[in-house]
Design a protein around this motif. Structure first.
Motif, PDB file in Angstrom:
ATOM      1  N   ILE A 148       0.809  -1.153   0.055  1.00 51.92           N
ATOM      2  CA  ILE A 148       0.003  -0.038   0.042  1.00 51.92           C
ATOM      3  C   ILE A 148       0.892   1.278  -0.002  1.00 51.92           C
ATOM      4  CG2 ILE A 148      -1.739   1.343   1.423  1.00 51.92           C
ATOM      5  CD1 ILE A 148      -2.599  -1.330   2.329  1.00 51.92           C
ATOM      6  N   ARG A 149       1.811   1.302   0.657  1.00 48.56           N
ATOM      7  CA  ARG A 149       2.804   2.396   1.032  1.00 48.56           C
ATOM      8  C   ARG A 149       3.652   2.650  -0.496  1.00 48.56           C
ATOM      9  NH1 ARG A 149       5.091   0.149   6.633  1.00 48.56           N
ATOM     10  NH2 ARG A 149       3.486   0.853   7.969  1.00 48.56           N
ATOM     11  N   ALA A 150       3.936   1.590  -1.142  1.00 44.48           N
ATOM     12  CA  ALA A 150       4.511   1.716  -2.389  1.00 44.48           C
ATOM     13  C   ALA A 150       3.678   2.678  -3.455  1.00 44.48           C
ATOM     14  CB  ALA A 150       4.771   0.569  -2.841  1.00 44.48           C
ATOM     15  N   THR A 151       2.444   2.356  -3.375  1.00 48.26           N
ATOM     16  CA  THR A 151       1.307   2.985  -4.243  1.00 48.26           C
ATOM     17  C   THR A 151       1.212   4.340  -3.905  1.00 48.26           C
ATOM     18  OG1 THR A 151      -0.563   2.218  -3.205  1.00 48.26           O
ATOM     19  CG2 THR A 151       0.012   0.656  -4.872  1.00 48.26           C
ATOM     20  N   GLU A 152       1.017   4.599  -2.648  1.00 47.77           N
ATOM     21  CA  GLU A 152       1.083   5.945  -1.914  1.00 47.77           C
ATOM     22  C   GLU A 152       2.237   6.864  -2.429  1.00 47.77           C
ATOM     23  OE1 GLU A 152      -1.848   4.550   1.836  1.00 47.77           O
ATOM     24  OE2 GLU A 152       0.250   5.161   2.001  1.00 47.77           O
ATOM     25  N   GLU A 153       3.474   6.127  -2.361  1.00 45.34           N
ATOM     26  CA  GLU A 153       4.480   6.967  -2.585  1.00 45.34           C
ATOM     27  C   GLU A 153       4.663   7.290  -4.036  1.00 45.34           C
ATOM     28  OE1 GLU A 153       9.194   6.049  -2.719  1.00 45.34           O
ATOM     29  OE2 GLU A 153       8.174   5.506  -0.775  1.00 45.34           O
ATOM     30  N   ALA A 154       4.288   6.269  -4.875  1.00 47.63           N
ATOM     31  CA  ALA A 154       4.339   6.616  -6.486  1.00 47.63           C
ATOM     32  C   ALA A 154       3.293   7.596  -6.712  1.00 47.63           C
ATOM     33  CB  ALA A 154       3.944   5.014  -7.028  1.00 47.63           C
ATOM     34  N   LEU A 155       2.152   7.596  -6.038  1.00 50.23           N
ATOM     35  CA  LEU A 155       1.162   8.746  -6.339  1.00 50.23           C
ATOM     36  C   LEU A 155       1.680   9.925  -5.956  1.00 50.23           C
ATOM     37  CD1 LEU A 155      -1.480   9.663  -7.192  1.00 50.23           C
ATOM     38  CD2 LEU A 155      -2.479   9.158  -4.834  1.00 50.23           C
ATOM     39  N   GLU A 156       2.370  10.054  -5.164  1.00 46.74           N
ATOM     40  CA  GLU A 156       2.887  11.408  -4.490  1.00 46.74           C
ATOM     41  C   GLU A 156       4.165  11.820  -5.463  1.00 46.74           C
ATOM     42  OE1 GLU A 156       1.505  13.524  -2.540  1.00 46.74           O
ATOM     43  OE2 GLU A 156      -0.150  12.364  -1.969  1.00 46.74           O
ATOM     44  N   ALA A 157       4.803  10.923  -5.826  1.00 49.42           N
ATOM     45  CA  ALA A 157       5.977  11.201  -6.939  1.00 49.42           C
ATOM     46  C   ALA A 157       5.118  11.719  -8.315  1.00 49.42           C
ATOM     47  CB  ALA A 157       6.660   9.911  -7.135  1.00 49.42           C
ATOM     48  N   ALA A 158       4.265  10.926  -8.586  1.00 50.25           N
ATOM     49  CA  ALA A 158       3.473  11.318  -9.908  1.00 50.25           C
ATOM     50  C   ALA A 158       2.912  12.744  -9.781  1.00 50.25           C
ATOM     51  CB  ALA A 158       2.469  10.342 -10.066  1.00 50.25           C
ATOM     52  N   ILE A 159       2.283  13.128  -8.752  1.00 55.38           N
ATOM     53  CA  ILE A 159       1.712  14.454  -8.314  1.00 55.38           C
ATOM     54  C   ILE A 159       2.976  15.643  -8.311  1.00 55.38           C
ATOM     55  CG2 ILE A 159       0.824  16.013  -6.553  1.00 55.38           C
ATOM     56  CD1 ILE A 159      -0.920  13.298  -5.673  1.00 55.38           C
ATOM     57  N   ASP A 160       4.073  15.037  -7.921  1.00 56.54           N
ATOM     58  CA  ASP A 160       5.030  16.083  -7.869  1.00 56.54           C
ATOM     59  C   ASP A 160       5.762  16.626  -9.202  1.00 56.54           C
ATOM     60  OD1 ASP A 160       7.105  17.718  -6.167  1.00 56.54           O
ATOM     61  OD2 ASP A 160       8.476  16.349  -7.254  1.00 56.54           O
ATOM     62  N   ALA A 161       5.605  15.523 -10.149  1.00 58.34           N
ATOM     63  CA  ALA A 161       6.353  15.500 -11.607  1.00 58.34           C
ATOM     64  C   ALA A 161       4.995  16.301 -12.272  1.00 58.34           C
ATOM     65  CB  ALA A 161       6.473  14.041 -12.175  1.00 58.34           C
ATOM     66  N   ALA A 162       3.971  16.531 -12.072  1.00 60.04           N
ATOM     67  CA  ALA A 162       2.753  17.018 -12.738  1.00 60.04           C
ATOM     68  C   ALA A 162       2.898  18.497 -12.827  1.00 60.04           C
ATOM     69  CB  ALA A 162       1.373  16.559 -12.311  1.00 60.04           C
ATOM     70  N   ARG A 163       4.169  18.964 -13.306  1.00 56.09           N
ATOM     71  CA  ARG A 163       4.086  20.605 -13.552  1.00 56.09           C
ATOM     72  C   ARG A 163       4.318  21.178 -14.794  1.00 56.09           C
ATOM     73  NH1 ARG A 163       5.702  22.191  -8.191  1.00 56.09           N
ATOM     74  NH2 ARG A 163       5.845  20.384  -6.961  1.00 56.09           N
ATOM     75  N   PRO A 164       3.934  22.270 -14.970  1.00 54.13           N
ATOM     76  CA  PRO A 164       4.107  22.908 -16.488  1.00 54.13           C
ATOM     77  C   PRO A 164       5.431  22.884 -17.024  1.00 54.13           C
ATOM     78  CG  PRO A 164       2.942  24.279 -15.021  1.00 54.13           C
ATOM     79  CD  PRO A 164       3.595  23.388 -13.999  1.00 54.13           C
ATOM     80  N   GLY A 165       5.683  22.299 -18.185  1.00 54.59           N
ATOM     81  CA  GLY A 165       6.724  22.062 -18.945  1.00 54.59           C
ATOM     82  C   GLY A 165       7.298  20.494 -18.750  1.00 54.59           C
ATOM     83  N   ASN A 166       6.871  19.767 -17.892  1.00 53.84           N
ATOM     84  CA  ASN A 166       7.183  18.643 -17.981  1.00 53.84           C
ATOM     85  C   ASN A 166       6.366  17.940 -18.903  1.00 53.84           C
ATOM     86  OD1 ASN A 166       9.124  18.960 -15.765  1.00 53.84           O
ATOM     87  ND2 ASN A 166       7.883  17.823 -14.357  1.00 53.84           N
ATOM     88  N   ARG A 167       6.838  16.612 -18.978  1.00 53.56           N
ATOM     89  CA  ARG A 167       5.991  15.807 -20.165  1.00 53.56           C
ATOM     90  C   ARG A 167       5.246  14.610 -19.469  1.00 53.56           C
ATOM     91  NH1 ARG A 167       7.117  16.226 -25.611  1.00 53.56           N
ATOM     92  NH2 ARG A 167       8.856  17.877 -25.888  1.00 53.56           N
ATOM     93  N   LEU A 168       4.267  14.232 -20.166  1.00 52.31           N
ATOM     94  CA  LEU A 168       3.396  13.156 -19.529  1.00 52.31           C
ATOM     95  C   LEU A 168       4.238  11.887 -19.047  1.00 52.31           C
ATOM     96  CD1 LEU A 168       0.473  12.700 -19.136  1.00 52.31           C
ATOM     97  CD2 LEU A 168       0.506  11.326 -21.187  1.00 52.31           C
TER      98      LEU A 168
END
Length: 274
Positions: A129-149
């Motif tokens: 469970i913690r792995a999916t939570e951590e992966a979600l937060e990492a994904a959110i952090d990467a969701a910034r203008p100028g970054n790529r999908l």
């Protein structure tokens, strides 16, 4: 076609997001040893009705399903991870329960999922469970203008690799707004620097899900419930976010939830969610 949302539209999605977060918190509180999945389903129906919200799942009929979906929430237990049909099953001590809800309020949608352990928790289940939570937060952090999908996909994949979990790329995140599924598809596995350039106004449901020992899936006879192919346990975490000129805005954050954070030791993290 990708539709960028205005600030006012994102605020309307945020209203739906707060409601979805409230429902998932309530279901997580009620889910206990001896509770039937159908009781949880009926409780959510009542919450939707009192709020004047609509479940995006009711009558949902994609190409991979068998007939229209006739429930308002997805409840998946143990090796089931996605699209679990609530059915006559009584929760047992140590069950892993994934809860996924997409709801619409005044024509705007939010989508979120969380996984909990009912009763006594095994450390290997908590780690998953913690792995999916951590992966979600990492994904959110990467969701910034100028970054790529691909930066979002790569961030999820990197966390899975750190934990040693395989990643299925058949089902992942997606755009959403006026409907539950819009472009683009957001894979849970990908390469950084590739794909669509992220822009303010893009709204996405990011949803890493892992099985402990396989990236393959199988379907139940109901045509909906997706399980790990080898019967290993699974977990699923999801938030709806909006990309803004500044930090990503999480529209479905639960009040008691503290974002998962990496510690200095690979494969560990700290998180709190009531």
């Amino acid at each position: 076609m990708i539709e960028l949302k205005t600030s006012a539209e994102i605020q309307r999605m945020h209203l739906a997001g707060r409601f979805v977060a409230e429902v998932l918190s309530e279901v997580g509180r009620l889910a206990d040893v001896g509770v039937n999945l159908l009781d949880l389903e009926h409780h959510v129906r009542g919450m939707l009705g009192r709020r004047g919200a609509q479940s995006c799942y009711w009558d949902y009929a994609p190409s991979f399903g068998r007939g229209p979906f006739r429930n308002v929430i997805c409840l998946s237990v143990n090796d089931a991870v996605l699209h679990g049909l609530p059915h006559d099953y009584t929760l047992r001590d140590g069950d892993v329960l994934s809860m996924d809800l997409a709801a619409s309020i005044d024509g705007w949608v939010a989508d979120s999922a969380r996984t909990i352990v009912v009763g006594t928790a095994a450390e290997q289940d908590l780690r998953l469970i913690r792995a999916t939570e951590e992966a979600l937060e990492a994904a959110i952090d990467a969701a910034r203008p100028g970054n790529r999908l691909g930066d979002i996909s790569s961030a999820i994949w990197a966390v899975a690799r750190d934990y040693g979990y395989p990643v299925n790329a058949e089902f992942g995140g997606h755009g959403l707004g006026r409907t539950m599924h819009e472009e683009p598809h957001v894979s849970n596995r990908g390469r950084a620097g590739r794909g669509l350039t992220l822009r303010p106004g893009l709204t996405l449901a990011l949803e890493p899900w892992f099985a402990r020992t396989t990236d393959r899936i199988r379907y139940d006879a109901d045509g909906w419930t997706i399980r790990s192919a080898d019967g290993s346990r699974t977990a699923h975490s999801e938030h709806t976010i909006a990309i803004t000129a500044d930090a990503p805005l999480v529209l479905t954050r639960r009040e008691s939830e503290r974002p998962a954070t990496r510690s200095s030791t690979a494969g560990r993290l700290s998180t709190t969610d009531g």
